[in-house]
Design a protein around this motif. Sequence first.
Motif, PDB file in Angstrom:
ATOM      1  N   ASN A  81      -3.407   6.890   2.690  1.00 48.83           N
ATOM      2  CA  ASN A  81      -4.474   5.956   2.325  1.00 48.83           C
ATOM      3  C   ASN A  81      -3.982   4.825   1.411  1.00 48.83           C
ATOM      4  OD1 ASN A  81      -6.464   7.276   3.858  1.00 48.83           O
ATOM      5  ND2 ASN A  81      -6.941   8.680   2.178  1.00 48.83           N
ATOM      6  N   ASN A  82      -2.791   4.319   1.692  1.00 50.04           N
ATOM      7  CA  ASN A  82      -2.296   3.170   0.922  1.00 50.04           C
ATOM      8  C   ASN A  82      -3.243   1.973   1.037  1.00 50.04           C
ATOM      9  OD1 ASN A  82      -0.092   5.002   1.585  1.00 50.04           O
ATOM     10  ND2 ASN A  82       1.249   3.503   0.597  1.00 50.04           N
ATOM     11  N   GLU A  83      -3.818   1.805   2.241  1.00 52.25           N
ATOM     12  CA  GLU A  83      -4.696   0.648   2.472  1.00 52.25           C
ATOM     13  C   GLU A  83      -6.036   0.765   1.740  1.00 52.25           C
ATOM     14  OE1 GLU A  83      -5.749   3.821   5.370  1.00 52.25           O
ATOM     15  OE2 GLU A  83      -3.872   2.924   4.650  1.00 52.25           O
ATOM     16  N   LYS A  84      -6.355   1.936   1.198  1.00 57.65           N
ATOM     17  CA  LYS A  84      -7.609   2.135   0.479  1.00 57.65           C
ATOM     18  C   LYS A  84      -7.433   2.073  -1.037  1.00 57.65           C
ATOM     19  CE  LYS A  84      -9.792   4.965   4.083  1.00 57.65           C
ATOM     20  NZ  LYS A  84     -10.441   6.269   4.397  1.00 57.65           N
ATOM     21  N   SER A  85      -6.241   1.712  -1.478  1.00 58.71           N
ATOM     22  CA  SER A  85      -5.977   1.620  -2.911  1.00 58.71           C
ATOM     23  C   SER A  85      -6.339   0.230  -3.422  1.00 58.71           C
ATOM     24  CB  SER A  85      -4.501   1.909  -3.204  1.00 58.71           C
ATOM     25  OG  SER A  85      -4.164   1.537  -4.519  1.00 58.71           O
ATOM     26  N   PRO A  86      -7.346   0.087  -4.299  1.00 55.88           N
ATOM     27  CA  PRO A  86      -7.692  -1.234  -4.847  1.00 55.88           C
ATOM     28  C   PRO A  86      -6.524  -1.867  -5.600  1.00 55.88           C
ATOM     29  CG  PRO A  86      -9.427   0.365  -5.308  1.00 55.88           C
ATOM     30  CD  PRO A  86      -8.260   1.134  -4.783  1.00 55.88           C
ATOM     31  N   LEU A 126      -3.272  -1.546  -5.004  1.00 60.27           N
ATOM     32  CA  LEU A 126      -2.295  -2.089  -4.060  1.00 60.27           C
ATOM     33  C   LEU A 126      -2.830  -3.329  -3.369  1.00 60.27           C
ATOM     34  CD1 LEU A 126      -0.859   1.191  -2.442  1.00 60.27           C
ATOM     35  CD2 LEU A 126       0.063  -0.140  -4.346  1.00 60.27           C
ATOM     36  N   LYS A 127      -4.141  -3.374  -3.124  1.00 60.40           N
ATOM     37  CA  LYS A 127      -4.751  -4.560  -2.508  1.00 60.40           C
ATOM     38  C   LYS A 127      -4.639  -5.774  -3.416  1.00 60.40           C
ATOM     39  CE  LYS A 127      -8.176  -2.277   0.478  1.00 60.40           C
ATOM     40  NZ  LYS A 127      -9.619  -2.094   0.736  1.00 60.40           N
ATOM     41  N   LYS A 128      -4.653  -5.547  -4.732  1.00 59.84           N
ATOM     42  CA  LYS A 128      -4.555  -6.644  -5.694  1.00 59.84           C
ATOM     43  C   LYS A 128      -3.114  -7.124  -5.887  1.00 59.84           C
ATOM     44  CE  LYS A 128      -8.591  -4.997  -8.282  1.00 59.84           C
ATOM     45  NZ  LYS A 128      -9.031  -4.344  -9.546  1.00 59.84           N
ATOM     46  N   GLY A 129      -2.197  -6.515  -5.178  1.00 59.86           N
ATOM     47  CA  GLY A 129      -0.795  -6.901  -5.322  1.00 59.86           C
ATOM     48  C   GLY A 129       0.033  -5.922  -6.125  1.00 59.86           C
ATOM     49  N   GLY A 130      -0.579  -4.800  -6.508  1.00 59.49           N
ATOM     50  CA  GLY A 130       0.160  -3.787  -7.248  1.00 59.49           C
ATOM     51  C   GLY A 130       1.240  -3.131  -6.400  1.00 59.49           C
ATOM     52  N   VAL A 131       2.129  -2.400  -7.061  1.00 52.94           N
ATOM     53  CA  VAL A 131       3.270  -1.762  -6.392  1.00 52.94           C
ATOM     54  C   VAL A 131       3.227  -0.258  -6.660  1.00 52.94           C
ATOM     55  CG1 VAL A 131       5.790  -1.658  -6.235  1.00 52.94           C
ATOM     56  CG2 VAL A 131       4.657  -3.849  -6.639  1.00 52.94           C
ATOM     57  N   THR A 139      -7.149   4.325  -6.227  1.00 54.36           N
ATOM     58  CA  THR A 139      -6.173   4.182  -7.312  1.00 54.36           C
ATOM     59  C   THR A 139      -6.052   2.714  -7.725  1.00 54.36           C
ATOM     60  OG1 THR A 139      -4.395   4.074  -5.660  1.00 54.36           O
ATOM     61  CG2 THR A 139      -4.812   6.212  -6.686  1.00 54.36           C
ATOM     62  N   GLU A 140      -6.162   2.454  -9.019  1.00 62.52           N
ATOM     63  CA  GLU A 140      -6.096   1.102  -9.569  1.00 62.52           C
ATOM     64  C   GLU A 140      -4.714   0.869 -10.193  1.00 62.52           C
ATOM     65  OE1 GLU A 140      -8.134  -1.371  -9.494  1.00 62.52           O
ATOM     66  OE2 GLU A 140     -10.086  -0.549  -8.931  1.00 62.52           O
ATOM     67  N   ILE A 176       4.500  11.969 -10.756  1.00 60.85           N
ATOM     68  CA  ILE A 176       5.063  11.852  -9.414  1.00 60.85           C
ATOM     69  C   ILE A 176       5.153  10.394  -8.984  1.00 60.85           C
ATOM     70  CG2 ILE A 176       4.743  12.462  -6.973  1.00 60.85           C
ATOM     71  CD1 ILE A 176       3.369  15.013  -7.898  1.00 60.85           C
ATOM     72  N   ALA A 177       4.101   9.616  -9.311  1.00 62.71           N
ATOM     73  CA  ALA A 177       4.093   8.200  -8.930  1.00 62.71           C
ATOM     74  C   ALA A 177       3.115   7.445  -9.818  1.00 62.71           C
ATOM     75  CB  ALA A 177       3.720   8.028  -7.462  1.00 62.71           C
ATOM     76  N   THR A 178       3.274   6.125  -9.866  1.00 58.05           N
ATOM     77  CA  THR A 178       2.359   5.255 -10.597  1.00 58.05           C
ATOM     78  C   THR A 178       2.070   4.010  -9.768  1.00 58.05           C
ATOM     79  OG1 THR A 178       4.207   4.173 -11.736  1.00 58.05           O
ATOM     80  CG2 THR A 178       3.154   6.018 -12.869  1.00 58.05           C
ATOM     81  N   VAL A 179       0.916   3.396 -10.022  1.00 55.19           N
ATOM     82  CA  VAL A 179       0.583   2.101  -9.422  1.00 55.19           C
ATOM     83  C   VAL A 179       0.722   1.068 -10.535  1.00 55.19           C
ATOM     84  CG1 VAL A 179      -1.145   0.722  -8.220  1.00 55.19           C
ATOM     85  CG2 VAL A 179      -0.984   3.175  -7.767  1.00 55.19           C
ATOM     86  N   VAL A 180       1.683   0.158 -10.370  1.00 55.48           N
ATOM     87  CA  VAL A 180       2.018  -0.779 -11.446  1.00 55.48           C
ATOM     88  C   VAL A 180       1.810  -2.217 -10.983  1.00 55.48           C
ATOM     89  CG1 VAL A 180       3.660   0.816 -12.485  1.00 55.48           C
ATOM     90  CG2 VAL A 180       4.456  -0.806 -10.765  1.00 55.48           C
TER      91      VAL A 180
END
Length: 260
Positions: free
Chosen positions: A110-115, A117-122, A150-151, A178-182
């Motif tokens: 669900n990468n495409e459902k992450s707000p 990542l949609k805003k340009g996050g990594v 995930t924001e 395990i991982a972060t959205v940055v």
Amino acid sequence: MTQLKATKREISSSGKLNLLRTGGIIPAVMYGGSKGNVNLSLKKIHLKDIVNTESFLSKVLDLDIDGSSEKVIPRDVMLHPVSNEPIHIDFIRVVKGTKIILEIPVKFINNEKSPGLKKGGVLNIVRRTVELRCPAENIPNEITIDLDNTEIGTSIKISSVKLPNDVIPTITDRDFTIATVVSPTIVVEPEKTTEETPEGEAAAAGEEGTTPAEGTAAEGAEEKTDDKKSAKPGGKSDDKKAAKPEEDKGKAPSKKPEKK
């Protein structure tokens, strides 16, 4: 569960094993449990689709050995140093009631459902595999992490992951990440600066391909040449000699009075 066919192998010398590899056969060994070690041979063509997968070393396989079934897990794969092809595999028996420590791969969905990542996050992946202690009869193929909602700034820790029953991480003293959205990293390039040459110097240097020093020397040479032309040898000048005063021709000569 993936099933593989294997046959018992009596050949053990290195020369004969190389002949088997040349014929598309991969030597293997199975060990563990109360039974002894068994030398095996497998066809490379049956392994090519799974041997390079991320979950191969944590996947339970059903090994058909001459009609007898054994559940095993690949424990080690030896690769050729040049071709990177498998040349030997170790299998460990899966014995019911025992626990095995394995590196289980992490899968993100669900990468495409992450707000974020949609805003340009990594998505910054800290661990691609997690070491787990698993019962032999309940080994997960992968750890699934849902990125929905995930924001930017979200940190996904092992405590937020749902694991199968009796499956626990080997690291128990901390809640590891395990991982972060940055936020995306923006690299600003420094501005290029160029050294400017003063216009006067540039003009003097560029005229007729001469440098200022060369131009000065040429002017000095011309002045000396003009001085030489203006003077005759011996230091005499070309100036005309001063003319003697001329007699006054307009006056008549005076005469003495005649005597009568």
